[in-house]
Design a protein around this motif. Structure first.
Motif, PDB file in Angstrom:
ATOM      1  N   PRO A  79       0.819  -1.214   0.000  1.00 32.87           N
ATOM      2  CA  PRO A  79       0.000   0.000   0.000  1.00 32.87           C
ATOM      3  C   PRO A  79       0.852   1.263   0.000  1.00 32.87           C
ATOM      4  O   PRO A  79       0.342   2.360  -0.212  1.00 32.87           O
ATOM      5  N   GLU A  80       2.143   1.122   0.258  1.00 31.34           N
ATOM      6  CA  GLU A  80       3.070   2.263   0.291  1.00 31.34           C
ATOM      7  C   GLU A  80       4.487   1.703   0.202  1.00 31.34           C
ATOM      8  O   GLU A  80       4.668   0.475   0.232  1.00 31.34           O
ATOM      9  N   GLY A  81       5.476   2.585   0.101  1.00 34.64           N
ATOM     10  CA  GLY A  81       6.829   2.103  -0.153  1.00 34.64           C
ATOM     11  C   GLY A  81       7.746   1.997   1.055  1.00 34.64           C
ATOM     12  O   GLY A  81       8.695   1.206   1.054  1.00 34.64           O
ATOM     13  N   THR A  82       7.462   2.786   2.104  1.00 36.60           N
ATOM     14  CA  THR A  82       8.429   2.900   3.200  1.00 36.60           C
ATOM     15  C   THR A  82       8.719   1.564   3.907  1.00 36.60           C
ATOM     16  O   THR A  82       9.886   1.198   4.092  1.00 36.60           O
ATOM     17  N   ALA A  83       7.646   0.843   4.275  1.00 36.62           N
ATOM     18  CA  ALA A  83       7.842  -0.395   5.047  1.00 36.62           C
ATOM     19  C   ALA A  83       8.687  -1.393   4.253  1.00 36.62           C
ATOM     20  O   ALA A  83       9.596  -2.032   4.811  1.00 36.62           O
ATOM     21  N   ALA A 112      -7.290  -0.428  -0.994  1.00 33.66           N
ATOM     22  CA  ALA A 112      -8.701  -0.684  -1.291  1.00 33.66           C
ATOM     23  C   ALA A 112      -9.558   0.440  -0.722  1.00 33.66           C
ATOM     24  O   ALA A 112     -10.342   0.243   0.197  1.00 33.66           O
ATOM     25  N   GLU A 113      -9.386   1.637  -1.271  1.00 31.05           N
ATOM     26  CA  GLU A 113     -10.166   2.793  -0.818  1.00 31.05           C
ATOM     27  C   GLU A 113     -11.359   2.970  -1.746  1.00 31.05           C
ATOM     28  O   GLU A 113     -11.394   2.398  -2.837  1.00 31.05           O
ATOM     29  N   ARG A 114     -12.331   3.799  -1.306  1.00 25.24           N
ATOM     30  CA  ARG A 114     -13.465   4.093  -2.186  1.00 25.24           C
ATOM     31  C   ARG A 114     -12.964   5.027  -3.288  1.00 25.24           C
ATOM     32  O   ARG A 114     -12.508   6.119  -3.003  1.00 25.24           O
ATOM     33  N   ARG A 119      -8.304   9.608  -5.933  1.00 25.86           N
ATOM     34  CA  ARG A 119      -8.155   8.486  -4.985  1.00 25.86           C
ATOM     35  C   ARG A 119      -8.389   7.179  -5.733  1.00 25.86           C
ATOM     36  O   ARG A 119      -9.507   6.856  -6.112  1.00 25.86           O
ATOM     37  N   LEU A 120      -7.327   6.457  -5.941  1.00 27.02           N
ATOM     38  CA  LEU A 120      -7.374   5.245  -6.748  1.00 27.02           C
ATOM     39  C   LEU A 120      -7.045   4.028  -5.899  1.00 27.02           C
ATOM     40  O   LEU A 120      -6.528   4.164  -4.790  1.00 27.02           O
ATOM     41  N   ARG A 121      -7.353   2.853  -6.439  1.00 27.80           N
ATOM     42  CA  ARG A 121      -6.953   1.628  -5.736  1.00 27.80           C
ATOM     43  C   ARG A 121      -5.569   1.179  -6.184  1.00 27.80           C
ATOM     44  O   ARG A 121      -4.835   0.585  -5.418  1.00 27.80           O
ATOM     45  N   ALA A 128      11.281   8.926  -1.470  1.00 25.22           N
ATOM     46  CA  ALA A 128      12.687   8.853  -1.080  1.00 25.22           C
ATOM     47  C   ALA A 128      12.766   8.497   0.398  1.00 25.22           C
ATOM     48  O   ALA A 128      11.916   8.918   1.183  1.00 25.22           O
ATOM     49  N   GLU A 129      13.765   7.693   0.748  1.00 30.16           N
ATOM     50  CA  GLU A 129      13.974   7.327   2.148  1.00 30.16           C
ATOM     51  C   GLU A 129      15.462   7.489   2.447  1.00 30.16           C
ATOM     52  O   GLU A 129      16.295   7.052   1.670  1.00 30.16           O
ATOM     53  N   MET A 130      15.751   8.125   3.587  1.00 28.60           N
ATOM     54  CA  MET A 130      17.144   8.370   3.939  1.00 28.60           C
ATOM     55  C   MET A 130      17.426   7.729   5.298  1.00 28.60           C
ATOM     56  O   MET A 130      16.735   8.020   6.273  1.00 28.60           O
ATOM     57  N   TYR A 260       4.285   4.819  12.050  1.00 35.52           N
ATOM     58  CA  TYR A 260       5.751   4.785  12.232  1.00 35.52           C
ATOM     59  C   TYR A 260       6.408   6.125  12.498  1.00 35.52           C
ATOM     60  O   TYR A 260       7.584   6.195  12.805  1.00 35.52           O
ATOM     61  N   TYR A 261       5.651   7.224  12.377  1.00 36.71           N
ATOM     62  CA  TYR A 261       6.312   8.530  12.454  1.00 36.71           C
ATOM     63  C   TYR A 261       6.775   8.921  13.853  1.00 36.71           C
ATOM     64  O   TYR A 261       6.158   8.591  14.862  1.00 36.71           O
ATOM     65  N   THR A 262       7.894   9.637  13.885  1.00 36.42           N
ATOM     66  CA  THR A 262       8.417  10.271  15.101  1.00 36.42           C
ATOM     67  C   THR A 262       8.843  11.682  14.688  1.00 36.42           C
ATOM     68  O   THR A 262       9.198  11.904  13.532  1.00 36.42           O
TER      69      THR A 262
HETATM   70  P1  HAM Z   1       0.833   8.683   2.254  1.00 35.96           P
HETATM   71  O1  HAM Z   1       0.448  10.002   2.770  1.00 35.96           O
HETATM   72  O2  HAM Z   1      -0.008   7.529   2.640  1.00 35.96           O
HETATM   73  O3  HAM Z   1       2.331   8.424   2.722  1.00 35.96           O
HETATM   74  O4  HAM Z   1       0.922   8.710   0.671  1.00 35.96           O
HETATM   75  C1  HAM Z   1       1.755   9.640  -0.003  1.00 35.96           C
HETATM   76  C2  HAM Z   1       1.032  10.237  -1.200  1.00 35.96           C
HETATM   77  O5  HAM Z   1       0.548   9.180  -2.050  1.00 35.96           O
HETATM   78  C3  HAM Z   1      -0.209  11.038  -0.849  1.00 35.96           C
HETATM   79  O6  HAM Z   1       0.113  12.358  -0.476  1.00 35.96           O
HETATM   80  C4  HAM Z   1      -0.978  10.981  -2.163  1.00 35.96           C
HETATM   81  O7  HAM Z   1      -0.486  11.980  -3.045  1.00 35.96           O
HETATM   82  C5  HAM Z   1      -0.635   9.618  -2.703  1.00 35.96           C
HETATM   83  N1  HAM Z   1      -1.747   8.687  -2.443  1.00 35.96           N
HETATM   84  C6  HAM Z   1      -2.010   8.013  -1.309  1.00 35.96           C
HETATM   85  N2  HAM Z   1      -3.123   7.268  -1.440  1.00 35.96           N
HETATM   86  C7  HAM Z   1      -3.571   7.452  -2.697  1.00 35.96           C
HETATM   87  C8  HAM Z   1      -4.678   6.947  -3.453  1.00 35.96           C
HETATM   88  N3  HAM Z   1      -5.543   6.055  -2.941  1.00 35.96           N
HETATM   89  N4  HAM Z   1      -4.830   7.381  -4.737  1.00 35.96           N
HETATM   90  C9  HAM Z   1      -3.960   8.266  -5.285  1.00 35.96           C
HETATM   91  N5  HAM Z   1      -2.898   8.770  -4.620  1.00 35.96           N
HETATM   92  C10 HAM Z   1      -2.701   8.377  -3.344  1.00 35.96           C
HETATM   93  C11 HAM Z   1       3.058   7.328   2.399  1.00 35.96           C
HETATM   94  O8  HAM Z   1       2.749   6.513   1.563  1.00 35.96           O
HETATM   95  C12 HAM Z   1       4.381   7.243   3.131  1.00 35.96           C
HETATM   96  N6  HAM Z   1       5.041   6.007   2.722  1.00 35.96           N
HETATM   97  C13 HAM Z   1       5.233   8.459   2.837  1.00 35.96           C
HETATM   98  C14 HAM Z   1       6.568   8.390   3.513  1.00 35.96           C
HETATM   99  C15 HAM Z   1       7.731   7.991   2.951  1.00 35.96           C
HETATM  100  N7  HAM Z   1       6.815   8.670   4.780  1.00 35.96           N
HETATM  101  C16 HAM Z   1       8.087   8.461   5.025  1.00 35.96           C
HETATM  102  N8  HAM Z   1       8.656   8.031   3.930  1.00 35.96           N
END
Ligand code: HAM
Length: 417
Positions: A79-83, A112-114, A119-121, A128-130, A260-262
């Motif tokens: 669902p995201e890249g950081t983990a 799996a959002e509406r 807002r897409l699935r 970027a991660e440092m 996970y944020y601090t």
């Molecule tokens: P996030 O806020 O969940 O953070 O997602 C980052 C960006 O992804 C959002 O600001 C938005 O532009 C886009 N995004 C998220 N959900 C959707 C969706 N359903 N449809 C379209 N665009 C979407 C993260 O994902 C963290 N991993 C960010 C991060 C990296 N924090 C630390 N390192």
């Protein structure tokens, strides 16, 4: 007809110019900041996200595409890249020995959002991660990279929101105060917030429900509860941003939807996006590497939604260029010459197109126009007889006869390559 699943998109070539502009700007900004690309799996064991994002986060509790593989192991589409990047960093002995490791990624994410506008699935992020930089300078560097990328693609109508949510130790007092405040308002809370109050009170500040919004106004502010170390870190980040001319607004209620944020959290928001107003976001996560079994390593990062950035630049009319040349011919002999000319042009690095079947000059010219070709290379009887090609500039209409052996040199001059 079989259609695509809801919340997914087919991205046809007319959107690729904007797409390339966005990812090209990101890659260039990452390069000048010494970030290098990492490609990680789209599929991870579910545990990566449960541990990384927190079991109570909306993403993990409601939005993941999870299934069992044939061996009965639970897998999730990221669902995201950081983990995943943290998992990869900890798993790879070589990279986690580096004093500082700067990585970036570009790719699809799944939630799996509406579905609705922005807002897409299946959506795409660059991020970027440092790892290994605990100093506030790196918070500044990460934020200013995103600021620079936005500027390069021409997004200027946005606000950068910044907050600090402290560390677990200074968050304890805040959570007590927050729980106390919201317990008094329990009857007014939405269904989800009643559960949040029990299980993960910080998420109360993240609720999007309209009825819960007015309640946030008087809630305790986390910045008033920061310990000395977190407070001075936050002050230093703000100072760097001011000195680096990165405009920002403090947002003491910004907690972000991931556990996970601090310390530092931030969001780039644009009112033009409507309800889904963040086009990039991130923050520090100093404890996550340790939680994944790695040597405790401070870390910070961000990710941007490519489709949301694309919405913000659609009025800029970025169009994909057509081919450099469209080769037009009449007659059998001219057609053979057209094939070899088209091949020669392509071998020299120019894009070229032609119609294989015999069609009239007019029809071919029309097609060249429709395809937005820069030049028409016309080969008829006269040209064949003289060993030449007529080059017509389709913008100006000016045409000149060019000898075959000077054609490539002419194209290089004309198309400036
Ligand atoms: P996030 O806020 O969940 O953070 O997602 C980052 C960006 O992804 C959002 O600001 C938005 O532009 C886009 N995004 C998220 N959900 C959707 C969706 N359903 N449809 C379209 N665009 C979407 C993260 O994902 C963290 N991993 C960010 C991060 C990296 N924090 C630390 N390192």
């Amino acid at each position: 007809m079989i259609s695509k699943p809801p919340g997914t998109e087919d991205i046809f070539p007319d959107r690729i110019a904007a797409w390339d502009l966005i990812t090209g700007a990101a890659r260039e900004v990452f390069r000048i900041h010494n970030y290098r690309e990492i490609k990680i799996p789209v599929l991870e064991f579910t545990e990566v996200f449960v541990r990384g994002l927190g079991g109570e986060s909306d993403i993990v509790s409601k939005e993941m595409f999870t299934f069992e593989d044939r061996g009965g192991r639970r897998l999730t589409l990221r669902p995201e890249g950081t983990a995943g990047v943290v998992r990869a960093y900890v798993e790879n002995g070589e990279y986690n020995r580096l004093a500082a490791c700067k990585l970036f990624y570009v790719g699809p994410m799944f939630r799996a959002e509406r579905p609705q506008k922005g807002r897409l699935r299946q959506f795409n992020q660059f991020g970027a991660e440092m790892f290994g930089g605990g100093e506030p300078f790196y918070d500044y560097e990460v934020i200013s990279m995103m600021n620079m990328i936005a500027a390069r693609v021409g997004i200027d109508d946005y606000t950068l929101l910044v907050n600090s949510i402290g560390c677990p130790s200074c968050r304890k007092d805040f959570l007590n105060a927050l729980t106390g405040y919201y317990t008094g308002l329990k009857d007014l809370l939405c269904k989800d917030c009643v559960v949040r109050l029990e299980r993960n009170p910080l998420r109360l500040l993240d609720c999007k429900e309209a009825s819960c919004q007015p309640l946030k106004k008087d809630s305790p502010k986390i910045t008033e509860y920061l310990d000395e170390e977190c407070r001075s870190h936050y002050e230093a980040v703000k100072k760097y941003l001011s000195e680096g001319s990165v405009p920002f607004q403090e947002a003491p209620l910004l907690v972000r939807g991931l556990d996970y944020y601090t310390k530092t959290t931030f969001e780039f928001v644009a009112t033009r996006l409507g309800g889904q107003n963040a086009f990039a976001a991130g923050g520090r996560y100093d404890n996550l590497v340790g939680e994944f079994g790695g040597r405790p390593t401070p870390a910070i990062g961000f990710a941007a939604g490519i489709e949301r950035m694309e919405i913000l630049i659609t009025d800029k009319k970025i169009t994909a260029p057509g081919p450099d040349a469209f080769v037009i011919h009449a007659g059998e002999a001219a057609r053979n010459k057209a094939v070899s000319t088209c091949t020669l042009v392509r071998k020299n690095g120019f894009s070229a197109e032609m119609e294989p079947a015999p069609k009239g000059f007019k029809a071919q010219l029309k097609k060249a126009d429709r395809e937005k070709a820069s030049l028409a290379l016309i080969i008829g009887e006269d040209e064949l007889a003289q060993g030449s090609v007529t080059v017509k500039d389709l913008q100006t209409g000016v045409q000149e006869m060019i000898r075959e052996d000077s054609l490539i040199g002419y194209l290089k001059g004309k198309l400036r390559r």
